[in-house]
Write a protein that holds these residues in place. Structure first.
Motif, PDB file in Angstrom:
ATOM      1  N   UNK A 103      64.711  23.271  53.915  1.00 59.70           N
ATOM      2  CA  UNK A 103      64.551  24.649  54.358  1.00 59.70           C
ATOM      3  C   UNK A 103      65.482  24.981  55.518  1.00 59.70           C
ATOM      4  N   UNK A 104      65.581  24.065  56.465  1.00 57.59           N
ATOM      5  CA  UNK A 104      66.437  24.317  57.616  1.00 57.59           C
ATOM      6  C   UNK A 104      67.906  24.325  57.263  1.00 57.59           C
ATOM      7  N   UNK A 105      68.338  23.312  56.502  1.00 53.48           N
ATOM      8  CA  UNK A 105      69.755  23.195  56.176  1.00 53.48           C
ATOM      9  C   UNK A 105      70.233  24.215  55.172  1.00 53.48           C
ATOM     10  N   UNK A 106      69.394  24.557  54.197  1.00 55.31           N
ATOM     11  CA  UNK A 106      69.820  25.449  53.123  1.00 55.31           C
ATOM     12  C   UNK A 106      69.680  26.923  53.469  1.00 55.31           C
ATOM     13  N   UNK A 107      68.719  27.250  54.332  1.00 54.52           N
ATOM     14  CA  UNK A 107      68.467  28.660  54.635  1.00 54.52           C
ATOM     15  C   UNK A 107      68.639  28.982  56.115  1.00 54.52           C
ATOM     16  N   UNK A 108      69.180  28.009  56.868  1.00 58.47           N
ATOM     17  CA  UNK A 108      69.491  28.195  58.285  1.00 58.47           C
ATOM     18  C   UNK A 108      68.274  28.664  59.076  1.00 58.47           C
ATOM     19  N   UNK A 109      67.135  28.025  58.823  1.00 60.05           N
ATOM     20  CA  UNK A 109      65.905  28.367  59.536  1.00 60.05           C
ATOM     21  C   UNK A 109      65.804  27.528  60.809  1.00 60.05           C
ATOM     22  N   UNK A 110      65.226  28.060  61.865  1.00 62.88           N
ATOM     23  CA  UNK A 110      65.122  27.307  63.121  1.00 62.88           C
ATOM     24  C   UNK A 110      64.274  26.051  62.954  1.00 62.88           C
ATOM     25  N   UNK A 111      64.740  24.979  63.548  1.00 60.70           N
ATOM     26  CA  UNK A 111      64.199  23.640  63.286  1.00 60.70           C
ATOM     27  C   UNK A 111      62.726  23.504  63.652  1.00 60.70           C
ATOM     28  N   UNK A 112      62.392  23.733  64.935  1.00 58.90           N
ATOM     29  CA  UNK A 112      61.026  23.480  65.393  1.00 58.90           C
ATOM     30  C   UNK A 112      60.029  24.408  64.719  1.00 58.90           C
ATOM     31  N   UNK A 113      60.395  25.670  64.550  1.00 52.95           N
ATOM     32  CA  UNK A 113      59.495  26.627  63.913  1.00 52.95           C
ATOM     33  C   UNK A 113      59.222  26.247  62.458  1.00 52.95           C
ATOM     34  N   UNK A 114      60.246  25.756  61.783  1.00 55.13           N
ATOM     35  CA  UNK A 114      60.070  25.337  60.392  1.00 55.13           C
ATOM     36  C   UNK A 114      59.109  24.160  60.304  1.00 55.13           C
ATOM     37  N   UNK A 115      59.271  23.185  61.187  1.00 57.15           N
ATOM     38  CA  UNK A 115      58.358  22.035  61.207  1.00 57.15           C
ATOM     39  C   UNK A 115      56.928  22.490  61.496  1.00 57.15           C
ATOM     40  N   UNK A 116      56.789  23.418  62.421  1.00 52.86           N
ATOM     41  CA  UNK A 116      55.459  23.910  62.791  1.00 52.86           C
ATOM     42  C   UNK A 116      54.760  24.550  61.600  1.00 52.86           C
ATOM     43  N   UNK A 117      55.499  25.331  60.836  1.00 54.69           N
ATOM     44  CA  UNK A 117      54.926  26.040  59.695  1.00 54.69           C
ATOM     45  C   UNK A 117      54.612  25.088  58.547  1.00 54.69           C
ATOM     46  N   UNK A 118      55.489  24.156  58.265  1.00 59.44           N
ATOM     47  CA  UNK A 118      55.352  23.300  57.079  1.00 59.44           C
ATOM     48  C   UNK A 118      54.317  22.191  57.277  1.00 59.44           C
ATOM     49  N   UNK A 119      54.184  21.665  58.499  1.00 59.45           N
ATOM     50  CA  UNK A 119      53.323  20.501  58.730  1.00 59.45           C
ATOM     51  C   UNK A 119      51.917  20.635  58.155  1.00 59.45           C
ATOM     52  N   UNK A 120      51.159  21.681  58.440  1.00 60.12           N
ATOM     53  CA  UNK A 120      49.790  21.740  57.910  1.00 60.12           C
ATOM     54  C   UNK A 120      49.734  21.698  56.383  1.00 60.12           C
ATOM     55  N   UNK A 121      50.700  22.319  55.728  1.00 59.98           N
ATOM     56  CA  UNK A 121      50.699  22.380  54.264  1.00 59.98           C
ATOM     57  C   UNK A 121      51.084  21.040  53.642  1.00 59.98           C
ATOM     58  N   UNK A 122      52.084  20.370  54.206  1.00 59.88           N
ATOM     59  CA  UNK A 122      52.476  19.057  53.699  1.00 59.88           C
ATOM     60  C   UNK A 122      51.360  18.045  53.918  1.00 59.88           C
ATOM     61  N   UNK A 123      50.682  18.125  55.073  1.00 58.21           N
ATOM     62  CA  UNK A 123      49.580  17.210  55.343  1.00 58.21           C
ATOM     63  C   UNK A 123      48.422  17.462  54.387  1.00 58.21           C
ATOM     64  N   UNK A 124      48.099  18.715  54.123  1.00 60.96           N
ATOM     65  CA  UNK A 124      47.010  19.028  53.192  1.00 60.96           C
ATOM     66  C   UNK A 124      47.317  18.509  51.799  1.00 60.96           C
ATOM     67  N   UNK A 125      48.581  18.573  51.393  1.00 59.89           N
ATOM     68  CA  UNK A 125      48.981  18.055  50.076  1.00 59.89           C
ATOM     69  C   UNK A 125      48.765  16.541  50.006  1.00 59.89           C
ATOM     70  N   UNK A 126      49.128  15.834  51.067  1.00 64.00           N
ATOM     71  CA  UNK A 126      49.054  14.374  51.052  1.00 64.00           C
ATOM     72  C   UNK A 126      47.671  13.826  51.391  1.00 64.00           C
ATOM     73  N   UNK A 127      46.810  14.642  51.979  1.00 65.32           N
ATOM     74  CA  UNK A 127      45.525  14.167  52.504  1.00 65.32           C
ATOM     75  C   UNK A 127      44.725  13.299  51.525  1.00 65.32           C
ATOM     76  N   UNK A 128      44.608  13.651  50.243  1.00 63.24           N
ATOM     77  CA  UNK A 128      43.804  12.817  49.343  1.00 63.24           C
ATOM     78  C   UNK A 128      44.338  11.397  49.161  1.00 63.24           C
ATOM     79  N   UNK A 129      45.620  11.199  49.455  1.00 66.50           N
ATOM     80  CA  UNK A 129      46.240   9.893  49.222  1.00 66.50           C
ATOM     81  C   UNK A 129      46.350   9.043  50.477  1.00 66.50           C
TER      82      UNK A 129
END
Length: 352
Positions: free
Chosen positions: A245-271
């Motif tokens: 997301x950051x490299x392809x769409x030039x999105x700010x680094x820290x803000x992108x991590x902040x937004x994505x973290x909860x969703x990626x963690x929820x996806x992986x939580x069962x495993x």
């Protein structure tokens, strides 16, 4: 206990308040005498102050460090380095400036001293990400690991609240993935849980009182531990998505991590039951993903990728790029699931 491998990376760390006072000594300890000071444009005044204090030890300044370490900017910096007759770099700032210092070191082996002003954590890793022609690539090599890191709490006191929150969440993401990355081990798990706990407790205090030195000290301590996790551990789906997301769409680094973290963690939580147990302890919550979302929103962080300027029409392309050279992940990557993550992150939905 399961077998594991732990690799500690060599680095000299100086932590405290007013520790910038040892910078000249640390330059000399590296057998260097001509430091090129690196900053971003907004942090040029800090760079000017350091340059003045260094006197003859300063070879000059380069103030055009940029997000995602564009190769074109690195080439400019290399010319400045050679023209100044520098023999080391002093990087003052967050991931953008530290990344530039690493990029120079990758090309000419120059020693690096880093004075972090955010909680990003790149200073403790042998990872470098560079962007060229719209794509960000990463590699790990000891050539880019800084020799000395000077953590001065005073350098973080003026970090705006919003940036403190997103930078802190970025750091937390490093430790979260260290709990379940392919190189996960008990040593890093201890550091990860402690780092997450320290930052999670400090960020609301910073929001309430930005100049609180104790809160800032706890946050910087937590960020250091999270950075060690990133440097000595590994990454998974969260970091892959953020790099895409950051490299392809030039999105700010820290803000992108902040937004994505909860969703990626929820996806992986069962495993990742063991990691979730540690995260519940660190956050004091039975819903760590939801708490990460909440603390970011309470700190004024943007909720969705659309708030950062990513068009909805690019979601499918992001999914396609994410499946190129995928990183290790504890839960198998499913195209429909990854699309749901990115769409929810784009919309700013609370993770479920």
């Amino acid at each position: 206990m399961r077998p594991f491998t732990y690799t500690g990376l060599p680095a000299r760390v100086i932590f405290g308040s007013g520790t910038v006072s040892v910078l000249a000594e640390e330059i000399k300890a590296l057998k260097a005498s001509r430091a090129l000071v690196l900053t971003t444009p907004p942090q040029a005044p800090q760079g000017e102050q350091i340059t003045e204090e260094l006197g003859s030890l300063a070879a000059g300044m380069f103030t055009r460090a940029a997000m995602h370490t564009p190769v074109a900017v690195t080439e400019e910096a290399m010319k400045a380095y050679d023209k100044a007759g520098a023999d080391c770099v002093v990087s003052i700032g967050g991931g953008s400036t530290i990344g530039l210092g690493k990029a120079i070191a990758l090309r000419n082996g120059t020693p690096q001293i880093v004075l972090p002003t955010t909680y990003a954590g790149s200073e403790m890793t042998s990872i470098i990400g560079q962007t060229e022609q719209g794509e960000k690539t990463t590699q790990k090599t000891l050539k880019v690991l800084p020799e000395t890191v000077i953590y001065d709490v005073n350098f973080t006191l003026s970090l705006p609240v919003g940036m403190s929150v997103t930078s802190g969440m970025n750091a937390i993401a490093h430790a979260v993935e260290a709990l379940y990355a392919e190189q996960a081990n008990p040593v890093l798990s201890l550091m990860a849980e402690e780092g997450i706990s320290a930052l999670f407790g400090a960020l609301p205090r910073i929001v309430a009182s930005p100049q609180d030195p104790d809160a800032r000290s706890d946050a910087l301590y937590g960020a250091w531990l999270c950075a060690v996790c990133l440097g000595s551990g590994g990454v998974a789906l969260h970091h892959k998505l953020c790099h895409v997301l950051g490299g392809s769409f030039d999105l700010p680094h820290a803000e992108t991590h902040t937004i994505v973290l909860p969703h990626a963690l929820a996806y992986n939580a069962p495993a990742i039951p063991d990691a979730m147990t540690a995260l519940k302890r660190a956050t004091g919550s039975d819903d760590p993903a939801g708490k990460f979302f909440d603390i970011a929103r309470q700190g004024g962080a943007p909720a969705g990728l659309r708030d950062l300027g990513m068009p909805e029409s690019e979601i499918d392309r992001a999914v396609e790029i994410a499946f190129r050279n995928p990183y290790f992940n504890p839960r198998p990557l499913e195209e429909a699931g990854i699309r749901r993550i990115i769409r929810a992150a784009w919309a700013g939905d609370r993770p479920s």
